[in-house]
Design an enzyme around this catalytic site. Structure first.
Site, short mmCIF file in Angstrom:
data_model
loop_
_atom_site.label_atom_id
_atom_site.label_comp_id
_atom_site.label_asym_id
_atom_site.label_seq_id
_atom_site.Cartn_x
_atom_site.Cartn_y
_atom_site.Cartn_z
CB THR A 1 -12.17 2.31 0.27
OG1 THR A 1 -11.43 3.30 -0.96
CG2 THR A 1 -12.95 1.41 -0.36
CB CYS A 2 -7.87 3.79 2.63
SG CYS A 2 -8.15 3.67 4.41
CG ASP A 3 -6.98 2.94 -3.94
OD1 ASP A 3 -6.07 3.72 -4.11
OD2 ASP A 3 -7.09 1.88 -5.06
#
Ligand SMILES: Cc1ncc(COP(=O)(O)O)c(C=O)c1O
Length: 399
Positions: free
Chosen positions: A339-341
């Site tokens: 994910t982009c986190d």
């Protein structure tokens, strides 16, 4: 985050418990058939864990806590082994009901419930509920004569990884008032329960809680006590070895031997049965050198199957599927989720042989509190679960 070293793990895995080992060839076959990320639920491991725990707790009625992993294949297998079930929500009631489990094989252990949850459990035929406070007890006034209540008592535990007595459970001193109120309203309060915390590292908290519960039962002798529920807490080895289950349960059984014979003993294991029964298979989809470390990007992370690293404080043993020389070169690496986190990091500091995009990693002991709390953040789907009968083969090389 714990520093993980594949080499050390190899040393640990040379212990004689062959059920902990995986057959590399079978895994490669699964990888050829299924797109990663996927989890493999091994039903023979469910058998083994259930039977080991039952052997370590003779005479104790086991209620599997569905919250750890609620896959229908696992529930069906446990049902066929004679296991009972610990339920906490309408969803869990409806799931076991759809699989042919009967209400009298279950207890409802959520200390806080809506009326409609009580009604649905009763409609299913489950009439044993847990309460831990006066307001909750009052909810059962309309059901007097239909229910058997168990009072959950809090025993704080500093050594458990997840302390479950902070949020739930009354003090022992509150018991007389609850019992008196129940008796005045003809509600049967006939059991005590506790949960000293999940992944408990010492059995002594549980043994002490048993002794304190027995003492409380003796003091409140106006009650016809029928049940003592000793909760879950039975630990599994993740990065560090824990006591073998027979040794963990020995002091628990010793404490239970002081209980009057007519009192039935329940336990609610979740982690011990589910955790070793499932592994996760993920692929490396990206690789970058950042400073002194190599970052590998996986196709699943802490928002998915590795969610237990956030919620359950677990760090899963990981190993590459491809064979490698344990005495060869290892590089300081980071394993990141897709994910982009930036919080989505599975291993911050792990020693790995040089890996390539497309290489496979296997996470072990990933059955409990993993997919159960996975999300689909960023629209990454949760890993699918592949059910097998027996993935290990002691004749072949262990991962
Ligand atoms: C009421 C209750 N019973 C049983 C369990 C399962 O405990 P464990 O995973 O330690 O076996 C839990 C875990 O949260 C729980 O809350």
């Amino acid at each position: 985050m714990v520093k993980q070293t594949i080499v050390e793990r190899f040393a640990e895995e040379s212990h004689p418990d062959v059920l902990e080992e995986f057959d590399r060839a079978s895994l490669e076959e699964l990888v050829s058939k299924h797109e990663t990320p996927f989890m493999v639920l091994d039903l023979s491991e469910v058998d083994y864990q259930y039977k080991s725990l039952q052997a370590a707790l003779p005479g104790v009625k086991l209620f599997y806590a569905l919250k750890a992993l609620s896959h229908p294949a696992l529930i069906k297998r446990l049902k066929s082994l004679g296991c009972n079930f610990d339920l906490a929500t309408i969803g869990e009631v409806e799931l076991v009901e759809s699989l042919g489990v009967k209400g009298d094989q279950c207890i409802h252990t959520h200390p806080i419930k809506k009326d409609k949850e009580i009604k649905r459990a009763l409609e299913f035929g489950c009439n044993r509920f847990v309460i831990d406070n006066m307001e909750e007890l009052k909810k059962f006034i309309p059901y007097a004569g239909q229910v058997e209540l168990i009072v959950r008592v809090s025993f704080r535990s500093k050594q458990a990884v997840v302390d479950l007595s902070r949020k739930f459970g009354c003090a022992l001193e509150e018991l007389p008032l609850l019992v008196e109120f129940a008796q005045q309203n003809s509600i049967e309060v006939i059991g005590l329960s506790f949960h000293v915390g999940s992944q408990s590292l010492s059995p002594m908290t549980q043994a002490n809680a048993i002794r304190a519960s027995i003492a409380a039962m003796k003091v409140m002798n106006s009650v016809n006590w029928k049940f003592l529920d000793i909760g879950g807490s039975f630990p599994v080895s993740y990065q560090e070895a824990v006591l073998p289950i027979a040794d963990f349960c020995a002091p628990v059984m010793e404490a239970l031997s002081e209980l009057p014979e007519n009192i039935e003993i329940f336990a609610e294991p979740g982690r011990f049965i589910a955790a070793p029964s499932m592994i996760e298979v993920v692929s490396i989809v990206g690789k970058a050198r950042r400073g002194a470390k190599i970052w590998y990007y996986l196709d699943d992370g802490v928002y998915g199957g590795f969610s237990g690293q956030m919620f359950d404080h677990a760090t899963y043993p990981l190993a590459p599927l491809k064979p490698f020389d344990p005495t060869g070169e290892f590089l300081s690496s980071v394993l990141a989720g897709p994910t982009c986190d930036s919080i989505d990091v599975v291993a911050e500091d792990i020693e790995l042989p040089d890996m390539e995009i497309g290489d496979i990693l296997v996470g072990k002991k990933m059955g409990a509190y993993t997919i159960a709390s996975a999300t689909e953040f960023n629209f990454y789907p949760k890993p699918k679960v592949v059910v097998v009968e027996d993935i290990f083969d002691p004749e072949t090389e262990a991962l």
